[in-house]
Design an enzyme around this catalytic site. Structure first.
Site, mmCIF file in Angstrom:
data_model
loop_
_atom_site.group_PDB
_atom_site.id
_atom_site.type_symbol
_atom_site.label_atom_id
_atom_site.label_comp_id
_atom_site.label_asym_id
_atom_site.label_seq_id
_atom_site.Cartn_x
_atom_site.Cartn_y
_atom_site.Cartn_z
ATOM 1 N N LYS A 75 2.358 -5.498 4.030
ATOM 2 C CA LYS A 75 2.937 -5.384 2.693
ATOM 3 C C LYS A 75 3.478 -3.984 2.434
ATOM 4 O O LYS A 75 4.487 -3.816 1.731
ATOM 5 C CB LYS A 75 1.900 -5.776 1.640
ATOM 6 C CG LYS A 75 1.435 -7.234 1.740
ATOM 7 C CD LYS A 75 2.612 -8.206 1.672
ATOM 8 C CE LYS A 75 2.173 -9.664 1.714
ATOM 9 N NZ LYS A 75 3.303 -10.594 1.590
ATOM 10 N N TYR A 113 -3.116 -6.928 6.859
ATOM 11 C CA TYR A 113 -2.346 -7.574 5.789
ATOM 12 C C TYR A 113 -1.713 -6.513 4.896
ATOM 13 O O TYR A 113 -0.517 -6.584 4.572
ATOM 14 C CB TYR A 113 -3.264 -8.484 4.975
ATOM 15 C CG TYR A 113 -2.582 -9.159 3.801
ATOM 16 C CD1 TYR A 113 -1.728 -10.225 3.996
ATOM 17 C CD2 TYR A 113 -2.805 -8.710 2.497
ATOM 18 C CE1 TYR A 113 -1.098 -10.845 2.927
ATOM 19 C CE2 TYR A 113 -2.179 -9.320 1.423
ATOM 20 C CZ TYR A 113 -1.330 -10.385 1.634
ATOM 21 O OH TYR A 113 -0.704 -10.994 0.571
#
Length: 272
Positions: free
Chosen positions: A157, A153
């Protein structure tokens, strides 16, 4: 001086629930004309219906080129040229890196990275032709940090931050603004079962308020809470061993935090 967003056409991806729904609500409350896009078409239409006549809901799968293009075309035809695109759609798997299913990894990159790239690539040229427009992307504090349990994750980002940095330079002096919102842990289903570390749990409304504020007065990076940015900048100047100690005290260990949490329903729906 901050400007008004009254009358602007604001399109929100993943706008049927969570942060996206709150962004749509706050934008509508500020006088914007709101397009709510979501993979769950019914939730998009329900959200728009709750906002009144100045909002419309549309089906949108950010992982599909035709779907995203169709969304932008439909909004422009129904409501007028899009002034602000809010890239909000995102998904997250939490757990030890070596237990992460390949399908979850691929889904995160498909939505969080390629979905953002697709939105920018399709929307920004239209804005550039008009000489104005604004793309706001909901990134994450994970764009600067990488909590244990959120390795992939965080990678998505970080990728978004790098992409938008480059695109922003390409769009310099075109009238098209690029912004990133980087919140900490927000009280949504996406973050259920995770810890906040040294920071307080944020509400979706706090993120939505930051979005409206940055639409009114564009800036490239906004962290929520605001001290995250300076903290990360200062920590980057420290020797690695001291930085490690500081980050381990401040940043949550999501492997440990999520060990007893049941995220199966969310992850099945969001990640397949």
């Amino acid at each position: 001086m901050a400007g008004s967003i009254r009358g602007l056409v604001v399109a929100v991806t993943g706008g049927g629930a969570g942060i996206g729904r709150r962004i749509a609500e706050h934008a509508a409350r500020a006088g914007a004309i709101v397009a709510v896009g979501d993979r769950d078409e019914q939730s998009a239409r329900d959200t728009a219906s709750a906002l009144g006549a100045s909002a419309r809901g549309y089906p949108l799968d950010v992982t599909d080129e035709a779907s995203f293009r169709g969304f932008l075309d439909a909004v422009a035809a129904d409501l007028g040229p899009i002034d602000v695109l809010v890239n909000n759609a995102g998904v997250m798997w939490v757990g030890a890196f070596d237990t992460e299913p390949e399908q979850a990894t691929e889904a995160m990159f498909a939505v969080n990275v390629l979905g953002v790239i697709r939105g920018v690539r399709l929307a920004a040229p239209r804005m550039r032709e008009r000489g104005r427009g604004h793309i706001v992307t909901i990134a994450s504090a994970a764009s600067k940090l990488a909590p244990p349990g959120e390795a992939s994750y965080a990678a998505t980002k970080h990728a978004v931050a790098g992409y938008l940095t480059g695109v922003r330079e390409e769009l310099h002096a075109t009238g098209v603004q690029i912004s990133m919102i980087m919140p900490g842990v927000v009280d949504t289903e996406l973050a259920s079962g995770t810890a906040t570390g040294a920071a307080k749990l944020l509400s979706p409304d706090q993120v939505a308020q930051a979005v409206v504020k940055v639409i009114r007065a564009p800036r490239f990076v906004t962290t929520v809470p605001g001290y995250i940015g300076p903290l990360v900048a200062v920590s980057g100047l420290l020797p690695q061993r001291i930085r490690d100690r500081l980050m381990r005290a401040m940043v949550p260990d999501q492997v440990a935090a999520s060990a007893g949490a049941d995220r199966s329903d969310y992850q099945k729906r969001a990640l397949g």
